[in-house]
Every structure is written in C-alpha cells, then in structure tokens.
Design a protein around this motif. Structure first.
Motif, PDB file in Angstrom:
ATOM      1  N   PHE A  58       0.842  -1.345   0.079  1.00  0.00           N
ATOM      2  CA  PHE A  58       0.146  -0.110   0.073  1.00  0.00           C
ATOM      3  C   PHE A  58       0.932   1.048  -0.001  1.00  0.00           C
ATOM      4  O   PHE A  58       0.454   2.437  -0.544  1.00  0.00           O
ATOM      5  CB  PHE A  58      -0.731  -0.101   1.231  1.00  0.00           C
ATOM      6  N   ALA A  59       1.892   1.096   0.607  1.00  0.00           N
ATOM      7  CA  ALA A  59       2.981   2.212   0.824  1.00  0.00           C
ATOM      8  C   ALA A  59       3.536   2.680  -0.693  1.00  0.00           C
ATOM      9  O   ALA A  59       3.411   3.788  -1.452  1.00  0.00           O
ATOM     10  CB  ALA A  59       4.087   2.165   1.668  1.00  0.00           C
ATOM     11  N   PHE A  60       3.945   1.550  -1.400  1.00  0.00           N
ATOM     12  CA  PHE A  60       4.570   1.622  -2.689  1.00  0.00           C
ATOM     13  C   PHE A  60       3.463   2.070  -3.606  1.00  0.00           C
ATOM     14  O   PHE A  60       3.744   3.128  -4.539  1.00  0.00           O
ATOM     15  CB  PHE A  60       4.880   0.170  -3.304  1.00  0.00           C
ATOM     16  N   LEU A  61       2.211   1.636  -3.427  1.00  0.00           N
ATOM     17  CA  LEU A  61       1.003   2.206  -4.259  1.00  0.00           C
ATOM     18  C   LEU A  61       0.649   3.502  -4.074  1.00  0.00           C
ATOM     19  O   LEU A  61       0.420   4.445  -4.953  1.00  0.00           O
ATOM     20  CB  LEU A  61      -0.212   1.211  -4.183  1.00  0.00           C
ATOM     21  N   THR A  62       0.841   4.176  -2.855  1.00  0.00           N
ATOM     22  CA  THR A  62       0.650   5.310  -2.447  1.00  0.00           C
ATOM     23  C   THR A  62       1.574   6.351  -3.186  1.00  0.00           C
ATOM     24  O   THR A  62       1.105   7.324  -3.817  1.00  0.00           O
ATOM     25  CB  THR A  62       0.615   5.636  -1.013  1.00  0.00           C
ATOM     26  N   GLY A  63       2.888   5.911  -3.089  1.00  0.00           N
ATOM     27  CA  GLY A  63       3.902   6.906  -3.873  1.00  0.00           C
ATOM     28  C   GLY A  63       3.647   6.691  -5.242  1.00  0.00           C
ATOM     29  O   GLY A  63       3.727   7.862  -5.714  1.00  0.00           O
TER      30      GLY A  63
ATOM     31  N   LEU B  65       7.560   4.204  -0.717  1.00  0.00           N
ATOM     32  CA  LEU B  65       6.866   5.642  -1.192  1.00  0.00           C
ATOM     33  C   LEU B  65       7.904   6.044  -2.210  1.00  0.00           C
ATOM     34  O   LEU B  65       7.388   6.290  -3.133  1.00  0.00           O
ATOM     35  CB  LEU B  65       6.614   6.405   0.039  1.00  0.00           C
ATOM     36  N   ALA B  66       9.302   6.117  -1.837  1.00  0.00           N
ATOM     37  CA  ALA B  66      10.162   6.592  -2.902  1.00  0.00           C
ATOM     38  C   ALA B  66      10.125   5.753  -4.026  1.00  0.00           C
ATOM     39  O   ALA B  66      10.203   6.483  -5.189  1.00  0.00           O
ATOM     40  CB  ALA B  66      11.351   6.916  -2.066  1.00  0.00           C
ATOM     41  N   LEU B  67      10.196   4.540  -4.133  1.00  0.00           N
ATOM     42  CA  LEU B  67      10.196   3.641  -5.182  1.00  0.00           C
ATOM     43  C   LEU B  67       8.828   4.025  -6.009  1.00  0.00           C
ATOM     44  O   LEU B  67       9.121   3.960  -7.245  1.00  0.00           O
ATOM     45  CB  LEU B  67      10.213   2.143  -4.753  1.00  0.00           C
ATOM     46  N   GLY B  68       7.802   4.053  -5.399  1.00  0.00           N
ATOM     47  CA  GLY B  68       6.629   4.325  -6.173  1.00  0.00           C
ATOM     48  C   GLY B  68       6.584   5.578  -6.676  1.00  0.00           C
ATOM     49  O   GLY B  68       6.193   5.595  -8.197  1.00  0.00           O
ATOM     50  N   THR B  69       7.153   6.536  -6.352  1.00  0.00           N
ATOM     51  CA  THR B  69       7.528   7.716  -7.161  1.00  0.00           C
ATOM     52  C   THR B  69       8.376   7.909  -8.215  1.00  0.00           C
ATOM     53  O   THR B  69       8.332   8.233  -9.320  1.00  0.00           O
ATOM     54  CB  THR B  69       7.931   9.001  -6.106  1.00  0.00           C
ATOM     55  N   LEU B  70       9.443   6.964  -8.181  1.00  0.00           N
ATOM     56  CA  LEU B  70      10.513   6.795  -8.976  1.00  0.00           C
ATOM     57  C   LEU B  70       9.867   6.014 -10.261  1.00  0.00           C
ATOM     58  O   LEU B  70      10.221   6.446 -11.362  1.00  0.00           O
ATOM     59  CB  LEU B  70      11.694   5.837  -8.611  1.00  0.00           C
ATOM     60  N   LEU B  71       9.147   5.108 -10.132  1.00  0.00           N
ATOM     61  CA  LEU B  71       8.515   4.105 -11.263  1.00  0.00           C
ATOM     62  C   LEU B  71       7.562   4.976 -11.671  1.00  0.00           C
ATOM     63  O   LEU B  71       7.222   5.031 -13.095  1.00  0.00           O
ATOM     64  CB  LEU B  71       7.807   2.714 -10.635  1.00  0.00           C
ATOM     65  N   ALA B  72       6.672   5.734 -11.004  1.00  0.00           N
ATOM     66  CA  ALA B  72       5.829   6.637 -11.737  1.00  0.00           C
ATOM     67  C   ALA B  72       6.615   7.757 -12.744  1.00  0.00           C
ATOM     68  O   ALA B  72       6.039   8.062 -13.888  1.00  0.00           O
ATOM     69  CB  ALA B  72       5.001   7.593 -10.679  1.00  0.00           C
TER      70      ALA B  72
ATOM     71  N   SER C 265      11.222  -8.567   3.713  1.00  0.00           N
ATOM     72  CA  SER C 265       9.817  -8.349   2.682  1.00  0.00           C
ATOM     73  C   SER C 265      10.002  -7.392   2.010  1.00  0.00           C
ATOM     74  O   SER C 265       9.378  -7.170   0.733  1.00  0.00           O
ATOM     75  CB  SER C 265       8.715  -7.968   3.988  1.00  0.00           C
ATOM     76  N   THR C 266      10.587  -5.936   2.490  1.00  0.00           N
ATOM     77  CA  THR C 266      10.684  -4.906   1.321  1.00  0.00           C
ATOM     78  C   THR C 266      11.345  -5.270   0.314  1.00  0.00           C
ATOM     79  O   THR C 266      11.161  -4.533  -0.950  1.00  0.00           O
ATOM     80  CB  THR C 266      11.359  -3.745   2.330  1.00  0.00           C
ATOM     81  N   PHE C 267      12.775  -5.926   0.457  1.00  0.00           N
ATOM     82  CA  PHE C 267      13.459  -6.604  -0.537  1.00  0.00           C
ATOM     83  C   PHE C 267      12.552  -7.088  -1.940  1.00  0.00           C
ATOM     84  O   PHE C 267      12.672  -7.138  -2.901  1.00  0.00           O
ATOM     85  CB  PHE C 267      14.315  -7.230  -0.529  1.00  0.00           C
ATOM     86  N   PHE C 268      11.563  -8.177  -1.220  1.00  0.00           N
ATOM     87  CA  PHE C 268      10.601  -8.548  -2.155  1.00  0.00           C
ATOM     88  C   PHE C 268       9.624  -7.971  -2.834  1.00  0.00           C
ATOM     89  O   PHE C 268       9.496  -7.900  -4.007  1.00  0.00           O
ATOM     90  CB  PHE C 268       9.909  -9.794  -1.221  1.00  0.00           C
ATOM     91  N   ILE C 269       9.104  -7.043  -2.096  1.00  0.00           N
ATOM     92  CA  ILE C 269       8.143  -6.008  -2.736  1.00  0.00           C
ATOM     93  C   ILE C 269       8.864  -5.234  -3.699  1.00  0.00           C
ATOM     94  O   ILE C 269       8.127  -5.032  -4.866  1.00  0.00           O
ATOM     95  CB  ILE C 269       7.304  -5.171  -1.586  1.00  0.00           C
ATOM     96  N   GLN C 270       9.998  -4.739  -3.540  1.00  0.00           N
ATOM     97  CA  GLN C 270      10.573  -3.818  -4.494  1.00  0.00           C
ATOM     98  C   GLN C 270      11.040  -4.870  -5.720  1.00  0.00           C
ATOM     99  O   GLN C 270      10.746  -4.149  -6.785  1.00  0.00           O
ATOM    100  CB  GLN C 270      11.941  -3.221  -3.930  1.00  0.00           C
ATOM    101  N   CYS C 271      11.567  -5.794  -5.689  1.00  0.00           N
ATOM    102  CA  CYS C 271      11.573  -6.861  -6.666  1.00  0.00           C
ATOM    103  C   CYS C 271      10.564  -6.912  -7.579  1.00  0.00           C
ATOM    104  O   CYS C 271      10.371  -6.824  -8.688  1.00  0.00           O
ATOM    105  CB  CYS C 271      12.250  -8.168  -6.264  1.00  0.00           C
ATOM    106  N   THR C 272       9.159  -7.103  -6.812  1.00  0.00           N
ATOM    107  CA  THR C 272       7.897  -7.546  -7.479  1.00  0.00           C
ATOM    108  C   THR C 272       7.634  -6.300  -8.170  1.00  0.00           C
ATOM    109  O   THR C 272       6.934  -6.461  -9.308  1.00  0.00           O
ATOM    110  CB  THR C 272       7.006  -8.013  -6.353  1.00  0.00           C
ATOM    111  N   ALA C 273       7.863  -5.105  -7.430  1.00  0.00           N
ATOM    112  CA  ALA C 273       7.291  -4.002  -8.153  1.00  0.00           C
ATOM    113  C   ALA C 273       8.209  -3.551  -9.460  1.00  0.00           C
ATOM    114  O   ALA C 273       7.384  -3.218 -10.526  1.00  0.00           O
ATOM    115  CB  ALA C 273       7.455  -2.717  -7.112  1.00  0.00           C
ATOM    116  N   ILE C 274       9.319  -3.733  -9.504  1.00  0.00           N
ATOM    117  CA  ILE C 274      10.268  -3.642 -10.649  1.00  0.00           C
ATOM    118  C   ILE C 274       9.881  -4.617 -11.656  1.00  0.00           C
ATOM    119  O   ILE C 274       9.748  -4.454 -12.971  1.00  0.00           O
ATOM    120  CB  ILE C 274      11.714  -3.585 -10.296  1.00  0.00           C
ATOM    121  N   ALA C 275       9.401  -5.924 -11.306  1.00  0.00           N
ATOM    122  CA  ALA C 275       9.305  -6.782 -12.138  1.00  0.00           C
ATOM    123  C   ALA C 275       7.682  -6.693 -12.845  1.00  0.00           C
ATOM    124  O   ALA C 275       7.843  -6.897 -14.187  1.00  0.00           O
ATOM    125  CB  ALA C 275       9.173  -8.112 -11.602  1.00  0.00           C
TER     126      ALA C 275
END
Length: 478
Positions: free
Chosen positions: A67-72, A228-235, A315-325
C-alpha cells in the motif's frame, strides 16, 4: 486509449491482491499463528504452507508496504503526467495542491466512521468472545469491556491518537493510516521541490531517498519511506519515453527472464520467518548471510544493516523486486488488469477498514460460540495482578473452515456496501470542501470572490481585474 492509460490499471489489480493478502495474514494470526514460523516446532517437519514462497501470503509484513508503494506511485502519477505530456508545470503544482487537500478527508472520514461502528458494537458487548478466546492476537485487537462513560472517553482518544501515535483500541488495524497519510505528503513535497528539475536530477533525488530510507534503521523506514520513494521513481519512469522505448525493445528478455528472476530471488528472501528462523536450514542460512554474518550481532549486511528489523527488510526487498518486475513486464501488467482484480482493488480500502471488525465478531462467534461461555473469572493473585484465565478453545477444525468462508463472504459484501454508500458520501463531502476552498478554475463567481477577498476591489463581471483610471488613484503610479 494510450499505453500509459491502459497500463495504469495494474495498480488497481495489485491493490486488490494486497487486500486479499491482508485478510490471509490476519486469518493466520487469529487461528494458525504457527504459519509465521518455519515449522511448528524444531522437532517436526514443516507443513506445506510453512515452506518458502508458499508461506508469504500468511506470514504478514507485505500488505501495508505494498500500500505504501502504491501510495507513492498514485500520488505522483497525475502531477507527473501533466508535467510530462502537457509540459505544464503550473498545472502539475495545482494538481499537487488539490491532491494534498483531498488526501486527509479521504482517509480520515472513512476511518472515523469505521471507528464509530466498532465503538457501537463494543457498547453492546459483541467483542466478549474475542476478549475470551485463546488467540492472543485477537484478544489484543479487541477492545476490553469498560463502563459506557469510560468507553465514550476512549472513543474520542482513539479518534485523535489514530493520527498522532497510531493507537486505536477499537480498530488497531488503522495503525497504518497515519504513516500512509504522512507518506503521501512526503510524495507531494518531493514533487513540488523537483517538478522544475531536469529529468536526471529528479531521478537522482528519488534514488537518494530510497537509499536514505534503507540506510535508516529506525522503525518502519523500509516499510513506508523506501517504498513510497520507489513508487514515485517508477511513476516518473512510466512517463519517460526513452525508458518505455527500452522496455518495448527488450520485451522478451524483461518479461520472460528478468521479471521472473526478480520475483524468484525476492520471494525466497521474502520468505524469512517472523521468528524461530533457526528451526529450518533455509531460514538459518538467510540469517547467517544477511542478518548476522559475524555470528555475534556485531554487524549486519547491505540488505539488513545492523539494528534493522530483518523480517521487514526481507519483505521490503521482495516487494521492491516484485514492483520492478511488474513495471518492466507488460505481461504482468495485463494479468493484474483483469476485471476481477479491478473489482477487488476498487474495494480494497473498504476491505481494510471492515475486515477486522467482522473477524472479531462473526468470525469469533462461529469458531468459539456466540455466548462466550463457559467462562470463569479467575480472580486476582495476592499482589493484585490478574490470574491467567482458562481461555475459550475452538470448537473444531470444521468450525474454523466455516468461519473463513463466512468471514470472507461477509467482508467483501460489507466492503461493497461501504463503497456504494459510505465511501460515496465521504467523496461527496470532500468534493464539496474542495469546491469551497479552491478558486474556480473557469474564472467564474468564486474567482471574483477570491480576488475581492485578497484585497482586489476592482473586479469585473468575469472575475478579471479592472485597471483603475487616473481619477481613481489615491497614490501616484509607480
């Protein structure tokens, strides 16, 4: 429809899956807490759902960070779209301002209503079974029975402390609301500060923020700040045409090799258990390599710095890998755009707000009985401390299965009703406030009133300033 507009649907699908993961985690916490361990005990073999990868949906730690990633991502997407596609930085800043205004009421109003519902239920004693069951986590989540006056005072404290120290005794699942609200404003500040920068420097800011939050070992920095920062970067990168062209030109490699590899590696590390990691060889190896390489807790690793929470870092590493994937794979994006996942995503916030109350009432009633009996008050010890009571035990395994089915169906039914009536009312209230507070973009009556309010008395019918004549001047012209 443009590719950007089409591909953004994956966000809603991922949000829907996340809400389902939250439900799975809380069911495990309530009725099978052993799933958080690599096995039930050191002497017995692991169960199927305790093995790497399969354990991820039930062991927790991933719902709120997603949810934090999606918020970003979502908070940054529209302003960046205006800045990129329309080359309109002022419009982007105005979008940031309006989004920042809408965010608090769109989070606070539904959360207040959910708390009020839980308060009313507590007044009628509906949490009695939850207070007496043998699940420590459920007992901790359920508000204790207190006199009505004290309960009423506790309601107002909870409505305040939800947004000050994350404490809400009527719905403890709202602990994430405050950091998500703060995180959204973190994104707005970053956008306002970087909207005029050149692309490469904006990207540098986002990357430095991710590194900063991952180097910071304070509580939950990896859960909120980094994601959050990763979400902003990918946006940002989703709007960058050279990046999208690169993904299109290397689609096979990225979709069928890199993306699955990211999920496989991230998922293995993300399977790190909540505790008792020394009970299985695979989790013990992860601990020895990344959490405590020296064996004496004198240092950590790049992935898990000394003093950081190992489970949350994995868990954060997994989420960030999944988001990039997902970002580099149109195949994953298309899968997440399925209409069923879209429906789940549309109701995800409502699911988050209502599922805890349903679990602590109907779910507990099915597993332990409606009356909360037999129950014997154990009294107190000689020093005045309460004795450990004989907690209620589940009726049977079949009752747990029935409770899961009824709980899931009732939760999503309540979420549907919530979105149709409660969330719609909150959205209308927020829209009304926004229209009252902000100037009319079309320059009508509200703009005229706003100019007069700011001290410009000479305003014509269409809201523009009237140049004063020489006779109107009380001071010489500048």
């Amino acid at each position: 429809m443009s590719s950007n507009q089409r591909n953004i649907k994956w966000v809603e699908g991922l949000r829907g899956i996340t809400s389902a993961l939250v439900i799975a985690t809380h069911l495990a916490r309530a009725w099978d807490f052993w799933l958080f361990w690599p096995r039930d005990s050191e002497e017995v073999p692991p169960r199927l759902l305790q093995l790497p990868y399969l354990r991820i949906p039930f062991q927790g730690r991933i719902g709120v960070p997603i949810f934090a990633f999606l918020t970003g991502f979502v908070c940054a997407y529209k302003p960046l779209k205006l800045a990129y596609q329309h080359s309109n930085a002022p419009a982007a800043l105005k979008s940031v301002a309006r989004s920042a205004f809408r965010r608090p009421p769109r989070l606070v109003l539904p959360a207040v209503i959910a708390t009020l519902i839980s308060f009313v239920l507590s007044c009628f004693g509906t949490y009695t079974v939850a207070n007496r069951c043998d699940s420590f986590w459920v007992r901790f989540d359920a508000p204790d029975p207190v006199p009505f006056t004290e309960n009423f005072q506790r309601l107002f404290r909870s409505l305040l402390t939800t947004w000050t120290n994350t404490e809400n005794v009527f719905d403890r699942h709202q602990w994430a609301m405050r950091p998500l609200l703060i995180g959204a404003f973190q994104v707005y500040i970053v956008l306002a500060a970087t909207i005029g920068m050149r692309f490469k420097y904006r990207i540098l800011v986002h990357v430095l923020l991710i590194v900063y939050w991952l180097m910071n070992t304070a509580d939950l920095t990896e859960t909120f700040g980094a994601n959050l920062a990763l979400g902003t970067l990918l946006a940002e990168l989703s709007m960058h045409r050279p990046t999208q062209n690169f993904i299109s030109s290397h689609q096979r490699l990225l979709c069928y090799v890199i993306a699955p590899l990211l999920i496989l590696v991230g998922g293995y590390l993300g399977s790190y258990p909540h505790e008792h990691e020394d009970w299985s060889q695979w989790s013990r190896q992860l601990h020895q390599v990344f959490v405590d390489p020296a064996g004496d807790q004198s240092r950590g690793s790049i992935l898990v710095p000394k003093g950081a929470q190992g489970g949350r870092r994995f868990s954060t590493f997994f989420i960030q890998c999944t988001a990039i994937a997902i970002f580099i794979s149109p195949v994953f994006q298309k899968a997440l755009s399925h209409r069923w996942l879209q429906w789940l995503g549309h109701h995800s916030f409502a699911v988050y707000l209502v599922h805890g109350t349903v679990l602590r009432t109907v779910g507990m009633w099915i597993v332990y009985g409606f009356s909360g009996q037999p129950w014997v008050d154990p009294g107190r010890n000689e020093d005045g401390t309460p004795k450990e009571p004989e907690w209620l035990h589940p009726k049977s395994r079949s009752h747990k299965i029935m409770a899961i089915i009824v709980f899931t169906a009732l939760t999503y039914t309540a979420a549907w009703a919530w979105m149709r009536w409660v969330d719609t009312a909150c959205a209308r209230a927020t829209q009304w406030l926004e229209k009252k507070v902000f100037d009319d973009e079309d320059g009508g009556g509200e703009r005229k009133e706003s100019l007069a309010e700011k001290g410009y008395a000479h305003v014509n019918g269409n809201g523009s300033l009237i140049r004063p004549t020489e006779a109107d001047r009380s001071q010489p012209p500048p």
